[in-house]
Design a protein around this motif. Structure first.
Motif: not given
Length: 207
Positions: A8-14, A124-126
């Motif tokens: 997903t687009y910049f995944p949420n916390i869940a 990138v988030i990882c």
């Protein structure tokens, strides 16, 4: 534990809580694209509360189109809008400047397909989280699966179940209180290096 989950687009916390607890992540890439999902949207915390960032896509006349075949409508200057929204929401957060240089290129490059862009954002988030995850892509679509935890239901933005996550300090929480399960960007900008500890301490969301 293997989890099956949608990119997903910049995944949420869940999404991230489910992923950080997995030994292996299989991304669902053989499904049909559906509207009203996190495939092309994410939510951040703006000055007026919960704010949706939506990636415009090109819909074909076909009844069904595979997620991996859906193209981004780049004629609309959505990336500039999204980056300005992030600046407005998080420039005063503790760690925005810390991650700004890593994230900005995502809003300054054109990619054709929404799936490819989402996977790039995830990568990138990882890197920002200093998180190494073992991932693969699905080869076929199956309604029911065995030998893995099916978290594909988390992609549905309209039927989202209330997630009870621990509160952390957010930029505008003095105005609107704590808003749970926003984009991973909200956690990253507010918690910085502690974001991974936060994710690991949360309970995997139940269906």
């Amino acid at each position: 534990m293997t989890v099956l989950i949608h990119p997903t687009y910049f995944p949420n916390i869940a999404h991230f809580v489910a992923m950080v607890k997995a030994n292996h992540i299989q991304f669902e890439v053989e499904d049909n694209f559906l509207k009203q999902t996190y495939r092309n949207r994410t939510y951040i915390y703006g000055a007026n509360g919960k704010l949706a960032l939506h990636i415009p896509v090109i819909h074909t006349q076909k009844n069904r189109q595979k997620y991996k075949d859906v193209k981004i409508f780049n004629a609309e200057n959505w990336q500039v809008t999204h980056w300005k929204s992030l600046l407005s929401a998080y420039r005063t957060s503790p760690f925005f400047e810390y991650y700004e240089d890593e994230l900005f290129p995502l809003f300054n490059c054109k990619m054709d397909y929404i799936l490819d862009f989402n996977l790039k954002c995830f990568e990138v988030i990882c890197e920002c989280l200093q998180l190494e995850l073992n991932t693969s892509k699905s080869q076929t679509f199956n309604k029911s699966v065995e030998n893995c935890e099916d978290f594909r239901y988390l992609v549905n933005a309209k039927k989202e179940q209330q997630q009870s996550f621990d509160a952390y300090t957010q930029v505008f929480d003095n105005k609107h209180g704590f808003i749970p399960n926003l984009s991973i960007l909200d956690l990253l900008f507010n918690e910085g290096p502690n974001a991974l500890n936060y994710l690991e301490s949360q309970v995997i969301p139940a269906q």
